[in-house]
Design a protein around this motif. Structure first.
Motif, mmCIF file in Angstrom:
data_model
loop_
_atom_site.group_PDB
_atom_site.id
_atom_site.type_symbol
_atom_site.label_atom_id
_atom_site.label_comp_id
_atom_site.label_asym_id
_atom_site.label_seq_id
_atom_site.Cartn_x
_atom_site.Cartn_y
_atom_site.Cartn_z
ATOM 1 N N CYS A 89 -3.092 3.091 10.637
ATOM 2 C CA CYS A 89 -2.265 3.644 11.706
ATOM 3 C C CYS A 89 -1.792 5.064 11.380
ATOM 4 C CB CYS A 89 -1.070 2.743 11.967
ATOM 5 S SG CYS A 89 -1.505 1.141 12.702
ATOM 6 N N GLU A 90 -1.525 5.324 10.110
ATOM 7 C CA GLU A 90 -1.035 6.646 9.716
ATOM 8 C C GLU A 90 -2.164 7.660 9.561
ATOM 9 O OE1 GLU A 90 1.280 6.188 6.169
ATOM 10 O OE2 GLU A 90 3.048 5.466 7.247
ATOM 11 N N ARG A 91 -3.321 7.188 9.075
ATOM 12 C CA ARG A 91 -4.443 8.098 8.804
ATOM 13 C C ARG A 91 -5.744 7.483 9.302
ATOM 14 N NH1 ARG A 91 -4.119 9.095 2.475
ATOM 15 N NH2 ARG A 91 -4.206 6.819 2.579
ATOM 16 N N PRO A 92 -5.899 7.362 10.620
ATOM 17 C CA PRO A 92 -7.115 6.726 11.143
ATOM 18 C C PRO A 92 -8.368 7.499 10.750
ATOM 19 C CG PRO A 92 -5.899 7.843 12.894
ATOM 20 C CD PRO A 92 -5.011 7.841 11.694
ATOM 21 N N ALA A 93 -9.303 6.799 10.119
ATOM 22 C CA ALA A 93 -10.549 7.427 9.683
ATOM 23 C C ALA A 93 -11.581 6.346 9.429
ATOM 24 C CB ALA A 93 -10.328 8.251 8.416
ATOM 25 N N SER A 94 -12.825 6.672 9.662
ATOM 26 C CA SER A 94 -13.911 5.735 9.382
ATOM 27 C C SER A 94 -14.265 5.791 7.906
ATOM 28 C CB SER A 94 -15.139 6.077 10.229
ATOM 29 O OG SER A 94 -14.838 5.996 11.608
ATOM 30 N N GLY A 95 -14.569 4.623 7.326
ATOM 31 C CA GLY A 95 -14.971 4.605 5.932
ATOM 32 C C GLY A 95 -14.725 3.270 5.266
ATOM 33 N N PHE A 96 -15.091 3.197 3.995
ATOM 34 C CA PHE A 96 -14.886 2.004 3.186
ATOM 35 C C PHE A 96 -13.593 2.178 2.400
ATOM 36 C CE2 PHE A 96 -15.663 -0.145 -0.992
ATOM 37 C CZ PHE A 96 -15.650 -1.456 -0.516
ATOM 38 N N VAL A 97 -12.685 1.185 2.495
ATOM 39 C CA VAL A 97 -11.348 1.308 1.915
ATOM 40 C C VAL A 97 -11.069 0.115 1.010
ATOM 41 C CG1 VAL A 97 -8.895 1.601 2.409
ATOM 42 C CG2 VAL A 97 -10.588 2.455 4.034
ATOM 43 N N THR A 98 -10.591 0.388 -0.208
ATOM 44 C CA THR A 98 -10.240 -0.677 -1.134
ATOM 45 C C THR A 98 -8.726 -0.844 -1.183
ATOM 46 O OG1 THR A 98 -9.984 0.720 -3.115
ATOM 47 C CG2 THR A 98 -12.226 -0.007 -2.539
ATOM 48 N N LEU A 99 -8.268 -1.960 -1.731
ATOM 49 C CA LEU A 99 -6.833 -2.197 -1.862
ATOM 50 C C LEU A 99 -6.201 -1.122 -2.735
ATOM 51 C CD1 LEU A 99 -4.406 -4.039 -1.276
ATOM 52 C CD2 LEU A 99 -5.016 -5.357 -3.309
ATOM 53 N N ALA A 100 -6.902 -0.709 -3.778
ATOM 54 C CA ALA A 100 -6.370 0.332 -4.662
ATOM 55 C C ALA A 100 -6.175 1.653 -3.927
ATOM 56 C CB ALA A 100 -7.306 0.531 -5.855
ATOM 57 N N ASP A 101 -6.959 1.880 -2.870
ATOM 58 C CA ASP A 101 -6.844 3.129 -2.098
ATOM 59 C C ASP A 101 -5.548 3.183 -1.299
ATOM 60 O OD1 ASP A 101 -9.367 4.031 -2.913
ATOM 61 O OD2 ASP A 101 -10.376 3.044 -1.231
ATOM 62 N N VAL A 102 -5.048 2.024 -0.863
ATOM 63 C CA VAL A 102 -3.942 2.024 0.106
ATOM 64 C C VAL A 102 -2.660 1.358 -0.384
ATOM 65 C CG1 VAL A 102 -5.525 2.123 2.072
ATOM 66 C CG2 VAL A 102 -4.794 -0.112 1.192
ATOM 67 N N ALA A 103 -2.724 0.550 -1.433
ATOM 68 C CA ALA A 103 -1.536 -0.196 -1.870
ATOM 69 C C ALA A 103 -0.481 0.739 -2.453
ATOM 70 C CB ALA A 103 -1.927 -1.241 -2.908
ATOM 71 N N PRO A 104 0.791 0.603 -2.041
ATOM 72 C CA PRO A 104 1.878 1.401 -2.617
ATOM 73 C C PRO A 104 2.078 1.048 -4.090
ATOM 74 C CG PRO A 104 2.546 0.382 -0.543
ATOM 75 C CD PRO A 104 1.260 -0.253 -0.946
ATOM 76 N N ASP A 105 2.866 1.871 -4.780
ATOM 77 C CA ASP A 105 3.001 1.714 -6.227
ATOM 78 C C ASP A 105 3.657 0.407 -6.651
ATOM 79 O OD1 ASP A 105 5.330 2.645 -5.049
ATOM 80 O OD2 ASP A 105 5.876 3.990 -6.671
ATOM 81 N N ASN A 106 4.520 -0.149 -5.823
ATOM 82 C CA ASN A 106 5.194 -1.412 -6.163
ATOM 83 C C ASN A 106 4.679 -2.594 -5.345
ATOM 84 O OD1 ASN A 106 6.777 -0.323 -8.135
ATOM 85 N ND2 ASN A 106 8.684 -0.345 -6.981
ATOM 86 N N PHE A 107 3.460 -2.501 -4.827
ATOM 87 C CA PHE A 107 2.936 -3.518 -3.911
ATOM 88 C C PHE A 107 2.949 -4.915 -4.519
ATOM 89 C CE2 PHE A 107 -0.824 -5.794 -2.091
ATOM 90 C CZ PHE A 107 -0.282 -6.015 -0.838
#
Length: 285
Positions: A89-107
């Motif tokens: 929602c914040e950065r709509p883009a096509s591509g392959f995304v991993t949890l490490a790419d998007v998870a916050p530091d304290n997830f």
């Protein structure tokens, strides 16, 4: 170019996926093509949009064929804490995304991770995203009870161009309407469709409304817009320092906001904050 028998089988699978582009079996055929090379345990295809509950295109069936109650909780409210949803929602883009790419530091320290993610996804998750437009993203999620290894991630990233291209071609055939949980047809194939209520995205209350309901029910002073924002970032797994950086405010200001949030809601921990959010949603509605 010489082809091995494994390559020939893969090309047959790709042909089956393309053949199913306009059929109800598309997502099932796509998962079958991918699981030949990377093991995963659950999958779901969703449409994300800001301030709307995700709409389900298709999902993997449960072992006993019943509705997944935890996934219904996700669609009702918990999606608002999902790092994949937030990022799309914040950065709509096509591509392959991993949890490490998007998870916050304290997830991994959040109640969302402990009480939902670990129980429902368990180990790891990746997404193939197709940005439909500036607001909408078609997301294909693969969840695993184990952590994806470097080889798994490399193979999935290698597949991403054709997977996302097929998702784009599939899009005109998706209706994004409320539908039923997947079942099995007479041929033993998965009948694809969203979970009950999945089409009610625009009517789903936002987290700001949920906190207002909690405050009103408990006779608390309503949170300010900024305090709601800090509360949700906290629940999503952002540390105090990460929140300060994201909102371009000082570390001490974030701490002050958290103190006000806890005082107004008469709570003492992040787990209690999560309980208020959760109880105002699927379990407390």
């Amino acid at each position: 170019m010489e082809l091995e028998w494994r390559d020939l089988a893969f090309h047959r699978e790709i042909g089956a996926v393309i053949e199913a582009l306009d059929s109800t079996q598309f997502w099932t055929r796509l998962t079958r093509a991918l699981e030949r090379y990377v093991p995963f345990d659950n999958w779901v295809a969703l449409r994300f949009a800001p301030d709307e509950a995700p709409l389900v295109c298709a999902e993997s069936p449960t072992p006993d064929g019943t509705v997944d109650a935890m996934f219904q909780d996700y669609l009702a409210a918990l999606y608002q804490l999902d790092p994949f949803y937030i990022d799309a929602c914040e950065r709509p883009a096509s591509g392959f995304v991993t949890l490490a790419d998007v998870a916050p530091d304290n997830f991994t320290m959040t109640s969302y991770y402990q009480r939902y993610f670990k129980k429902n996804i368990v180990g790891d998750e990746v997404h193939f995203n197709y940005a439909i437009d500036a607001r909408h993203t078609l997301a294909f999620s693969l969840g695993a009870t184990h952590r994806y290894g470097e080889r798994d991630l490399a193979v999935l990233a290698l597949c991403a161009p054709w997977v996302i291209a097929l998702m784009r071609q599939r899009l005109p055939h998706e209706t994004f309407e409320a539908s039923h949980a997947p079942g099995i047809d007479d041929a033993g194939e998965t009948i694809e469709g969203g979970a009950p209520g999945a089409g009610a995205g625009v009517d789903a209350p936002t987290y700001a409304e949920r906190f207002a309901q909690v405050a009103q029910a408990g006779g608390h002073t309503p949170l300010t817009a900024r305090e709601v924002e800090v509360a949700m970032l906290t629940l999503s797994g952002f540390s105090t320092r990460a929140i300060a950086e994201k909102l371009s405010i000082s570390f001490e200001t974030v701490r002050a906001h958290k103190k006000h949030i806890y005082t107004k809601l008469n709570i003492n921990s992040q787990s209690e904050l999560f309980a208020l959010f959760y109880e105002a949603g699927p379990r407390g509605a």
